[in-house]
Each structure stands twice: as structure tokens, then as C-alpha cells.
Design an enzyme around this catalytic site. Structure first.
Site, mmCIF file in Angstrom:
data_model
loop_
_atom_site.group_PDB
_atom_site.id
_atom_site.type_symbol
_atom_site.label_atom_id
_atom_site.label_comp_id
_atom_site.label_asym_id
_atom_site.label_seq_id
_atom_site.Cartn_x
_atom_site.Cartn_y
_atom_site.Cartn_z
ATOM 1 N N GLU A 96 33.953 -32.506 -18.332
ATOM 2 C CA GLU A 96 33.285 -33.412 -17.389
ATOM 3 C C GLU A 96 32.253 -32.634 -16.603
ATOM 4 O O GLU A 96 32.319 -31.414 -16.529
ATOM 5 C CB GLU A 96 34.281 -33.922 -16.335
ATOM 6 C CG GLU A 96 35.196 -34.976 -16.792
ATOM 7 C CD GLU A 96 36.391 -35.095 -15.847
ATOM 8 O OE1 GLU A 96 36.233 -34.887 -14.632
ATOM 9 O OE2 GLU A 96 37.481 -35.377 -16.358
ATOM 10 N N LYS A 98 30.679 -31.224 -13.150
ATOM 11 C CA LYS A 98 31.238 -30.852 -11.843
ATOM 12 C C LYS A 98 30.264 -31.369 -10.784
ATOM 13 O O LYS A 98 29.229 -30.744 -10.527
ATOM 14 C CB LYS A 98 31.425 -29.337 -11.747
ATOM 15 C CG LYS A 98 32.162 -28.948 -10.490
ATOM 16 C CD LYS A 98 32.566 -27.490 -10.525
ATOM 17 C CE LYS A 98 33.434 -27.109 -9.349
ATOM 18 N NZ LYS A 98 32.904 -27.460 -8.037
ATOM 19 N N ASP A 100 28.451 -32.160 -7.495
ATOM 20 C CA ASP A 100 28.319 -31.347 -6.290
ATOM 21 C C ASP A 100 28.322 -32.274 -5.074
ATOM 22 O O ASP A 100 27.278 -32.606 -4.523
ATOM 23 C CB ASP A 100 27.006 -30.552 -6.366
ATOM 24 C CG ASP A 100 27.011 -29.402 -5.392
ATOM 25 O OD1 ASP A 100 28.073 -29.127 -4.800
ATOM 26 O OD2 ASP A 100 25.952 -28.776 -5.213
ATOM 27 N N TYR A 207 37.451 -39.645 -11.138
ATOM 28 C CA TYR A 207 37.876 -39.063 -12.415
ATOM 29 C C TYR A 207 39.367 -38.769 -12.488
ATOM 30 O O TYR A 207 39.899 -38.527 -13.539
ATOM 31 C CB TYR A 207 37.114 -37.767 -12.698
ATOM 32 C CG TYR A 207 36.997 -36.867 -11.498
ATOM 33 C CD1 TYR A 207 38.086 -36.150 -11.046
ATOM 34 C CD2 TYR A 207 35.791 -36.757 -10.807
ATOM 35 C CE1 TYR A 207 37.989 -35.348 -9.930
ATOM 36 C CE2 TYR A 207 35.684 -35.958 -9.684
ATOM 37 C CZ TYR A 207 36.778 -35.249 -9.254
ATOM 38 O OH TYR A 207 36.695 -34.455 -8.153
ATOM 39 N N LYS A 298 30.916 -22.531 -13.938
ATOM 40 C CA LYS A 298 29.783 -22.663 -13.020
ATOM 41 C C LYS A 298 28.500 -22.225 -13.707
ATOM 42 O O LYS A 298 28.474 -21.201 -14.395
ATOM 43 C CB LYS A 298 30.004 -21.802 -11.766
ATOM 44 C CG LYS A 298 31.232 -22.191 -10.949
ATOM 45 C CD LYS A 298 31.073 -23.497 -10.201
ATOM 46 C CE LYS A 298 30.462 -23.369 -8.849
ATOM 47 N NZ LYS A 298 31.242 -22.826 -7.789
ATOM 48 N N CYS A 392 18.467 -7.098 21.067
ATOM 49 C CA CYS A 392 19.056 -8.411 20.773
ATOM 50 C C CYS A 392 17.998 -9.509 20.916
ATOM 51 O O CYS A 392 17.306 -9.570 21.934
ATOM 52 C CB CYS A 392 20.224 -8.681 21.723
ATOM 53 S SG CYS A 392 20.899 -10.331 21.514
ATOM 54 N N CYS A 395 19.393 -11.730 24.231
ATOM 55 C CA CYS A 395 19.515 -11.233 25.609
ATOM 56 C C CYS A 395 18.730 -9.938 25.827
ATOM 57 O O CYS A 395 18.675 -9.430 26.942
ATOM 58 C CB CYS A 395 20.981 -11.034 25.975
ATOM 59 S SG CYS A 395 21.762 -9.694 25.067
ATOM 60 N N CYS A 410 24.997 -6.546 19.065
ATOM 61 C CA CYS A 410 24.587 -6.623 20.461
ATOM 62 C C CYS A 410 25.854 -6.359 21.281
ATOM 63 O O CYS A 410 26.824 -7.109 21.186
ATOM 64 C CB CYS A 410 24.034 -8.009 20.773
ATOM 65 S SG CYS A 410 23.908 -8.298 22.542
ATOM 66 N N CYS A 416 25.675 -12.106 26.760
ATOM 67 C CA CYS A 416 24.692 -12.590 25.786
ATOM 68 C C CYS A 416 24.939 -14.083 25.517
ATOM 69 O O CYS A 416 25.985 -14.454 24.973
ATOM 70 C CB CYS A 416 24.824 -11.771 24.497
ATOM 71 S SG CYS A 416 23.736 -12.310 23.181
HETATM 72 S S1 IVH Z 1 39.170 -31.943 -10.912
HETATM 73 C C1 IVH Z 1 41.355 -29.098 -8.398
HETATM 74 N N1 IVH Z 1 36.869 -32.741 -11.753
HETATM 75 O O1 IVH Z 1 35.397 -29.555 -7.417
HETATM 76 C C2 IVH Z 1 41.862 -30.436 -8.584
HETATM 77 N N2 IVH Z 1 36.969 -31.703 -9.627
HETATM 78 O O2 IVH Z 1 36.578 -26.779 -6.686
HETATM 79 C C3 IVH Z 1 41.211 -31.188 -9.657
HETATM 80 N N3 IVH Z 1 34.820 -31.584 -8.482
HETATM 81 O O3 IVH Z 1 37.589 -30.305 -4.828
HETATM 82 C C4 IVH Z 1 39.800 -31.378 -9.437
HETATM 83 N N4 IVH Z 1 33.630 -32.556 -10.056
HETATM 84 O O4 IVH Z 1 35.926 -32.080 -5.369
HETATM 85 C C5 IVH Z 1 37.528 -32.141 -10.755
HETATM 86 N N5 IVH Z 1 34.887 -33.542 -12.655
HETATM 87 C C6 IVH Z 1 35.546 -32.948 -11.652
HETATM 88 C C7 IVH Z 1 34.908 -32.517 -10.478
HETATM 89 C C8 IVH Z 1 35.660 -31.886 -9.486
HETATM 90 C C9 IVH Z 1 33.600 -32.005 -8.857
HETATM 91 C C10 IVH Z 1 35.139 -30.903 -7.220
HETATM 92 C C11 IVH Z 1 36.355 -31.463 -6.523
HETATM 93 C C12 IVH Z 1 37.188 -30.283 -6.155
HETATM 94 C C13 IVH Z 1 36.272 -29.140 -6.418
HETATM 95 C C14 IVH Z 1 37.127 -27.996 -6.898
#
Ligand code: IVH
Length: 651
Positions: A96, A98, A100, A207, A298, A392, A395, A410, A416
Site C-alpha cells: 500500500e 504510505k 503522509d 486501510y 521509505k 546571543c 539577550c 547562551c 534570556c
Molecule cells: S499500517 C503501525 N498502513 O504510518 C500500525 N500505516 O509509522 C499499522 N501510515 O501511524 C499501520 N499509511 O499513520 C499503515 N498504508 C498504511 C499507512 C500507514 C500511512 C502511517 C500510520 C502510522 C504510521 C506508522
């Protein structure tokens, strides 16, 4: 169905916004005429109105964990090998995006949304239902096929277009613009005015059907079911949800989205790989921080080139000086970057960074962007070597730098202004005393009026003097005083964190509080006693000792003690038995009691927990359905295997 830059959306609105608004107005009129049909989940309730006083804290049904990260194929392979071993090589991986954004847990009953919780500290979330209801793509009534009781987790995002529109509006109104979509999404969800939340155009992806208690046998089944129940899931984007049989399949997905992400209308920072089958997930379990059945991959951090206009300096609450690069605005990974960290004097001289240089700026996940290099070929002839600040910025006191420290300081801790205000802000912050209504603006106001010069002064505030301040009406002042009063019940570990002792962050404060049990016991501890804790090294121990040696700090501390704050807490339970004293144990499989309970028993008897079987493991405590590979490995290494019954007898 529509297509944006090669990406197909299956859940496009079927009517225009204008048509939607007209229908909504009609519904509002009808509801006003017929109050007997009042429904908390009516679409009119999405629009948002009125003010929410505060967000109720609610424990999660199960902790909201984070994900372990990987950054390349080798790390992914390592994780997959481990998982395959423990599941005897018969598991599938779902892939899936990730997203943001901001994690959310949604609770439905009889198809209706009853509660939306933020992640909070992972154990306790904040109830932001009113604001979440305003998100148009989030169903407030599910289809009839949905279970009566359901929890689903996911992510709330702010699409780039909504982010840009919001910033355009902010500019027009002469207000400060926002820096990036994720933080804006997070801030928006905490707004008191849900009408404003509704205007911001948040979106969501759900999800994670909480599998326990349902008969879903896999994650992919859960995602498809959720889509049918009415949720916007990863399935709405073509090619964004896939089931891979092996690492090669996962890598194909990763590589495709590393490219394609730039065309997405919202930000992602990687992909998430999850073990699909429920049984395997259950047997893999989780560490305290993250599930073993999932991994984030990542993407590389993104870089950009821009001109460094100026180097400024900031002083933090501990007096540490941070040089900040002021940049010509540059668009990197979905946001405009105008400031970046330069860390310290060494880094500036090491890279020979000069004002006017063309610099390389890098932005990674949650971190502040940083300057990582200089394009020397583009250096103007007139450029001068940067001379680091000597005084600084706030201050004017001459800066100092200890031999063993990277940062300048400082030394004017008590005089300060930035340090004083920083300490008060830190004390009031969410993870410390969590005093509602005491943000940086109020702190500035209270400090400049002379009313508050240290956290202890907050507890001397009263209504009449507060009302003399600008923009401070009875309600605001009353809320502030109530927030301060409520903070007296905040547990010792957070009070300790709030004191702002150097190097004592949230985790160390928690451990110190639970180990010593009171501020008095901490005061009596010598260096050795402090070093007994595994999270305390010489730097932290010295910082704690010098905090108790510092007269001014002790004066402030006495003020806080006299104000009735919690300076005594629970001492962490010491082992209650010795059946497993010093033994390294691995707990695996399904037991007649929750696995966490088995682990607690191990610790209670002095045992140490480990995740994987190795030569140094003493016992493998084996429940039902434990992966055969684990048993084989234990047998090969001569690790003693205990059944649940044998284990219980030992206890
Ligand atoms: S699964 C960890 N699936 O990433 C519990 N998380 O660092 C299972 N996130 O807090 C999470 N996309 O908010 C999962 N497709 C995805 C995601 C996802 C973003 C976020 C989520 C979590 C953070 C973990």
C-alpha cells in the site's frame, strides 16, 4: 471514473460541489421543519458549526503503533526472510502507499460513526469526532453489510490542491501561511471551529479493519470489505493496492510508486508492506513500538537547490544556539522550503557554507530540512567566510561552548527572554502539563506583562490581573485558569519532563519517575544511583545532578511543589518472583491467555524478553500454532521449549 496524470480514481464525486451544496441546503431546510428526523449522522452535521471546548481523552481498544522502517531492498529482504521463516514461508505481502498524513481510529456502531480518535500517545487518543465528521469522503453511515460494531484505522490527508487553496486564502486574509500539508492536516483536526475544518478540504484513506472479533481471514479481505461498506480505501486508486507473493513483487510495486508518486494529488513518503494472512499476523505479534507483520519502505529523501540568503541564529529553552538558513523559497517533496537547519558551527565551517551560496537542501520525512552541501562553482566572487555568532541573538550575552559540546550556549539562563519563554512553553506543552490555552502567544503575553517569569508563577495567577491583558476576556482567562488548575493532577512523570532538565526527554523522564517514585528520592540519588538505569548515561546523570545543584532551579521547583503538583508517582513493580531470574525468553504462538499476559508473567518472574530465538535464549515458551521454523531453530540450538502448561507450572 477520472484520470489525473495517469492515475485513475474509482471514487470520483458523481455530482458537482455546487449541486451538492444545493441539496445540502434543501436537507437543512427539511430538517429544520421536521426536528423529529434529527440524525447525528446527517450530512448536514458535516458542515460543522459551533465551537468544541476541548478534546476528550479516550483509551484505544488496542495500541496505535508505528511502523519499522526500511530504506533499501536488502533491509526489505531481511525483514521478509524473518517473516517467511516464522510463517514457514507461506505468507503473502500486501503493498500500500504510505500516506503522509495523520493517523485516525474510527468507531462505528450500527453503521453510524460514533467516535474518531487521534493516535495521541498511542495508548490514549483524543476524541475529534466533530471535526472528522466534516470530511466529505469519510462515510458517516455505512452500508447495511457492515458489522454492527466496527473499528477501522487509516490516515487523514490534506491534498496539495486543498493545501494551496488554504494558503491562498491565508495570504488574502493577511495571515501566516502553512508550511506543509501533513502538519496542516494535523493542526486542522485540532481546531475548535469545525466549520473551519470543513472548509479546509481534508481527505482520508482507511486501510486497517481491526481484525479481532471479525471473521476476516486476511488484510486484503478487510480492505475489500471496507470498500464495500462505504469507506474510501487504498483500492480507490488504480494500482495502489497489491498482493505480492515475494520480495521481487514488492520491489516492482516500490519502484513503480517511487516514480509515480510525483503525479499523486497528495503526499506519500513511502509504501507499507504487510503480511496478509490474519493467522500469520497474530503469530508474528508486535514489539512495544511496532507490529512485526508490517514494514514501511521509505523513499529517498528529496533534495533541492536554492540560494542561501542569510544565516540567522535562534536560542532554545536550554540556551542552545541553532543557526538557521534563510533560503530563497524552493519546492521540495510537495512543500515550499524557506528555512533549513545548519546544526552548529562545525557543520558550517566543515561545509564552508556562506551567505549567498547556492546550497543543496534535503528534506526527509518528519525532520526539518537541512543544508547538506554547497555548489562551489556557483559561489559569488564577493563571498566571505561566515563568521559564527559570538553573542546571543536574543539577550546579547557572550556565547559559550563547552569542549565536549557541538553547540554554543547562551549562559544567561535566568535573564534570556527566549529561554524563559521556551521553558514555560515546554512546561505547558501537550506531553508535559498539557495546559490548554497556553500556547506561545499567551506565554509571550504573560511574560511581557511581567506576570509569569517561570512555570511556578502560573500557579499564582488569578482572574482580575489576567483581565487587564489585551484580548483576554472572562472566558479565555477562565479557561486558562481551569487548565492550570487541572494540570495539578498531571502525573509525576510528565511533571518531571515539564521541568525541562537538560537531556531529560519524555522517555527518560518516564523511566526516572517510575524508578525513583518521587522528586525527593531523585534529589537524594547520587551519580551511581542514576547510572543504574539503562537509559541514563553520564551526560544525563550530570544534567540531573546539576539541576538539583542549581539554586535558581531549586527555588522554582519549591514553588511548584508548594503549588500542589504531583511530585510522587508509582514506583515500577519489581519482579515478584525469581522463577525466571535473568533467563532470556522468547514467547511465540497462541495461548489460552493473551500473549502480552504471558510476557508480563515472564517479566514478573525476573525473565528478560527477546523477539527471536538465538544461541543465548534460555526458554522458548511455545503456544499453539507456533511457526515450525522457530521450533526447529530452538531444537537445533538446544534451547529448552516450554509448553503453556509447563510454563504455568514453573510460574
Ligand atoms: S499500517 C503501525 N498502513 O504510518 C500500525 N500505516 O509509522 C499499522 N501510515 O501511524 C499501520 N499509511 O499513520 C499503515 N498504508 C498504511 C499507512 C500507514 C500511512 C502511517 C500510520 C502510522 C504510521 C506508522
Amino acid at each position: 471514473m477520472s484520470t489525473i496524470a495517469g492515475t485513475t480514481f474509482l471514487s470520483e464525486p458523481v455530482i458537482s460541489d455546487r449541486e451538492f451544496d444545493l441539496l445540502l441546503t434543501e436537507l437543512e431546510t427539511l430538517e429544520a421543519k421536521h426536528p423529529e428526523f434529527e440524525d447525528p449522522n446527517s450530512p448536514t452535521k458535516r458542515v460543522g458549526s459551533g465551537l468544541t471546548d476541548q478534546f476528550e481523552k479516550v483509551p484505544h481498544s488496542r495500541p496505535m503503533l508505528s511502523l519499522s522502517n526500511s530504506y533499501n531492498q536488502d533491509e526489505l529482504q531481511e525483514w521478509a526472510d524473518r517473516v517467511q521463516k516464522e510463517t514457514a514461508g507461506d505468507c503473502r505481502f500486501t503493498c500500500e502507499l504510505k500516506y503522509d498524513g495523520v493517523a485516525i481510529a474510527l468507531h462505528y456502531q450500527n453503521g453510524g460513526l460514533v467516535r474518531a480518535l487521534t493516535r495521541g500517545d498511542g495508548t490514549i487518543g483524543e476524541d475529534i469526532t466533530t471535526n472528522v465528521r466534516t470530511i466529505r469522503t469519510l462515510p458517516i453511515q455505512l452500508s447495511a453489510s457492515a458489522p454492527d460494531v466496527l473499528e477501522i484505522r487509516g490516515e487523514i490527508v490534506l491534498p496539495f490542491s486543498a493545501f494551496d487553496a488554504l494558503n491562498a486564502r491565508m495570504k488574502e486574509e493577511g495571515k501566516k501561511t502553512f508550511v506543509n500539508p501533513r502538519n496542516t492536516a494535523s493542526g486542522s483536526l485540532k481546531l475548535q471551529d469545525s466549520g473551519e475544518v470543513a472548509r479546509r478540504g481534508l481527505d482520508c484513506f482507511l486501510y486497517g479493519v481491526e481484525l479481532e472479533g471479525t471473521d476476516l481471514t486476511s488484510h486484503s479481505e478487510g480492505v475489500h470489505a471496507a470498500q464495500n461498506w462505504g469507506f474510501k480505501t487504498p483500492l480507490v486508486l488504480s494500482n495502489a493496492f497489491e498482493v505480492a507473493m515475494d520480495v521481487a513483487g514488492v520491489m516492482r510495486y516500490v519502484n513503480r510508486w517511487e516514480e509515480a508518486r510525483h503525479a499523486l494529488p497528495f503526499a506519500i513518503d513511502g509504501v507499507v508492506i504487510k503480511v496478509d494472512e490474519t493467522v500469520h499476523r497474530n503469530s508474528l505479534g508486535a514489539t512495544a513500538k511496532s507490529p512485526r507483520w508490517a514494514l514501511a519502505y521509505k523513499f529517498e529523501t528529496e533534495q533541492g537547490l536554492t540560494r542561501l540568503k542569510r544565516i540567522d541564529y535562534q536560542v532554545g529553552r536550554t540556551g542552545a544556539i541553532t543557526p538557521v538558513a534563510r533560503l530563497e523559497p524552493v519546492f521540495i517533496a510537495g512543500t515550499t522550503v524557506e528555512n533549513a537547519s545548519l546544526h552548529n558551527a562545525d557543520q558550517i565551517s566543515h561545509l564552508d557554507i556562506r551567505e549567498g551560496d547556492l546550497v543543496q537542501v534535503e528534506k526527509g520525512g518528519e525532520i526539518i530540512p537541512k543544508v547538506v552541501g554547497v555548489v562551489l562553482a556557483e559561489r559569488p566572487d564577493s563571498s566571505l567566510v561566515h563568521v559564527y555568532a559570538t553573542h546571543c541573538p536574543d539577550c546579547g550575552t557572550a556565547l559559550e561552548r563547552a569542549d565536549d559540546e557541538a553547540k554554543h550556549h547562551c549562559p544567561n539562563a535566568l535573564g534570556c527572554p527566549e529561554q524563559i519563554k521556551g521553558r514555560i512553553e515546554h512546561f505547558a506543552s501537550r506531553k508535559a502539563m498539557n495546559i490548554d490555552g497556553l500556547g506561545d502567544k499567551s506565554v509571550e503575553q504573560l511574560w511581557s506583562s511581567g506576570m509569569v517569569n517561570a512555570p511556578a508563577d502560573l500557579y499564582q495567577l488569578s482572574l482580575a490581573p489576567l483581565l487587564t491583558l489585551e484580548r483576554m476576556g472572562e472566558t479565555k482567562a477562565g479557561n486558562l485558569l481551569a487548565g492550570i488548575e487541572a494540570s495539578k493532577a498531571v502525573p509525576f512523570e510528565r511533571v518531571l519532563f515539564g521541568l525541562g532538565i537538560r537531556h531529560v526527554g519524555e522517555t527518560v523522564a518516564k523511566r526516572l519517575a517510575r524508578h525513583f517514585g518521587s522528586i525527593e528520592a531523585m534529589r537524594l540519588a547520587d551519580r551511581e544511583a542514576l547510572l543504574e538505569l539503562d537509559v541514563v548515561g553520564p551526560v544525563i546523570a550530570d544534567a540531573v545532578l546539576s539541576f538539583f545543584d542549581d539554586e535558581a532551579q531549586q527555588r522554582h521547583l519549591s514553588g511548584l511543589i508548594d503549588s500542589g503538583l504531583q511530585f510522587v508517582g508509582d514506583v515500577e513493580s519489581k519482579p515478584q518472583g525469581t522463577a525466571l531470574l535473568g533467563k532470556k525468553c522468547v514467547v511465540s504462538g497462541v495461548f489460552s491467555i493473551p500473549r502480552d499476559e504471558v510476557k508480563r508473567l515472564v517479566e514478573q518472574q525476573g525473565g528478560k524478553l527477546a523477539g527471536t530465538v538465538s544461541g543465548s535464549t534460555d526458554y522458548l515458551i511455545a503456544g499453539e500454532k507456533m511457526g515450525p521454523s522457530k521450533r526447529e531453530k530452538a531444537e537445533r540450538l538446544g534451547v529448552r521449549i516450554l509448553s503453556e502448561v509447563e510454563f504455568m507450572e514453573m510460574m
